[in-house]
Design a protein around this motif. Sequence first.
Motif, mmCIF file in Angstrom:
data_model
loop_
_atom_site.group_PDB
_atom_site.id
_atom_site.type_symbol
_atom_site.label_atom_id
_atom_site.label_comp_id
_atom_site.label_asym_id
_atom_site.label_seq_id
_atom_site.Cartn_x
_atom_site.Cartn_y
_atom_site.Cartn_z
ATOM 1 N N GLN A 128 0.829 -1.202 0.000
ATOM 2 C CA GLN A 128 0.000 0.000 0.000
ATOM 3 C C GLN A 128 0.858 1.244 0.000
ATOM 4 O OE1 GLN A 128 -3.358 0.288 -0.148
ATOM 5 N NE2 GLN A 128 -3.510 -1.933 -0.408
ATOM 6 N N VAL A 129 0.300 2.289 -0.557
ATOM 7 C CA VAL A 129 0.959 3.593 -0.594
ATOM 8 C C VAL A 129 0.009 4.630 -0.007
ATOM 9 C CG1 VAL A 129 1.935 5.385 -2.073
ATOM 10 C CG2 VAL A 129 2.328 2.972 -2.621
ATOM 11 N N GLN A 130 0.522 5.446 0.867
ATOM 12 C CA GLN A 130 -0.279 6.518 1.454
ATOM 13 C C GLN A 130 0.230 7.861 0.924
ATOM 14 O OE1 GLN A 130 1.320 4.165 3.741
ATOM 15 N NE2 GLN A 130 -0.446 2.898 3.254
ATOM 16 N N LEU A 131 -0.712 8.709 0.568
ATOM 17 C CA LEU A 131 -0.391 10.026 0.020
ATOM 18 C C LEU A 131 -1.099 11.096 0.846
ATOM 19 C CD1 LEU A 131 -0.968 9.166 -3.751
ATOM 20 C CD2 LEU A 131 1.219 9.235 -2.550
ATOM 21 N N VAL A 132 -0.356 12.096 1.274
ATOM 22 C CA VAL A 132 -0.929 13.170 2.083
ATOM 23 C C VAL A 132 -0.593 14.505 1.438
ATOM 24 C CG1 VAL A 132 -0.986 14.284 4.333
ATOM 25 C CG2 VAL A 132 -0.734 11.797 4.183
ATOM 26 N N LEU A 173 -5.537 7.139 -16.643
ATOM 27 C CA LEU A 173 -6.391 6.791 -15.490
ATOM 28 C C LEU A 173 -6.601 5.281 -15.446
ATOM 29 C CD1 LEU A 173 -9.197 9.481 -15.073
ATOM 30 C CD2 LEU A 173 -7.481 8.771 -13.419
ATOM 31 N N GLY A 174 -5.478 4.563 -15.544
ATOM 32 C CA GLY A 174 -5.546 3.116 -15.536
ATOM 33 C C GLY A 174 -5.699 2.531 -14.142
ATOM 34 N N ARG A 175 -5.533 1.240 -14.069
ATOM 35 C CA ARG A 175 -5.693 0.549 -12.802
ATOM 36 C C ARG A 175 -4.455 0.701 -11.931
ATOM 37 N NH1 ARG A 175 -7.756 -5.461 -13.716
ATOM 38 N NH2 ARG A 175 -7.938 -5.263 -11.462
ATOM 39 N N GLY A 176 -4.700 0.611 -10.619
ATOM 40 C CA GLY A 176 -3.583 0.608 -9.698
ATOM 41 C C GLY A 176 -3.107 1.975 -9.264
ATOM 42 N N PHE A 208 8.277 2.395 -3.685
ATOM 43 C CA PHE A 208 9.080 1.883 -4.796
ATOM 44 C C PHE A 208 8.194 1.284 -5.884
ATOM 45 C CE2 PHE A 208 8.399 -2.553 -3.887
ATOM 46 C CZ PHE A 208 8.173 -2.580 -2.523
ATOM 47 N N SER A 209 6.965 0.918 -5.516
ATOM 48 C CA SER A 209 6.049 0.316 -6.494
ATOM 49 C C SER A 209 5.291 1.359 -7.305
ATOM 50 C CB SER A 209 5.042 -0.592 -5.770
ATOM 51 O OG SER A 209 4.168 0.166 -4.962
#
Length: 123
Positions: free
Chosen positions: A1-5, A107-110, A29-30
């Motif tokens: 998971q990636v969190q963005l603030v 606006l693809g997946r992921g 990294f992903s």
Amino acid sequence: QVQLVESGGGLVQAGGSLRLSCAASGRTFSTPAMGWFRQAPGKQRELVAVISSGGSTYYADSVEGRFTISRDNAKNTVYLQMNSLKPEDTAVYYCAAAGSASVLRSLGRGIYWGQGTQVTVSS
């Protein structure tokens, strides 16, 4: 998971400037490509700018020459410098991260999303 603030939104007069920041954490990294989208009331979310891991950038025609996207890889942070702001720039701005710039542009997946920050430009 990636969190963005995200941070840095607010109210500004037309012609003014704002700088948005987005700090990423987790499995960053992903998701080497990062970008900014915006959504105005009653409109679809639209791409504003994208930056690849190598620093290549892409801008929507509506912001080209006024907005600058940049990143600090050491801080896992992406920025959006917005100059010469117009009332039509008023929207909620969302930070996004994905595996590639093409995924963001299509606006693809992921895609991982931040919670959004309001930018209001008064005339």
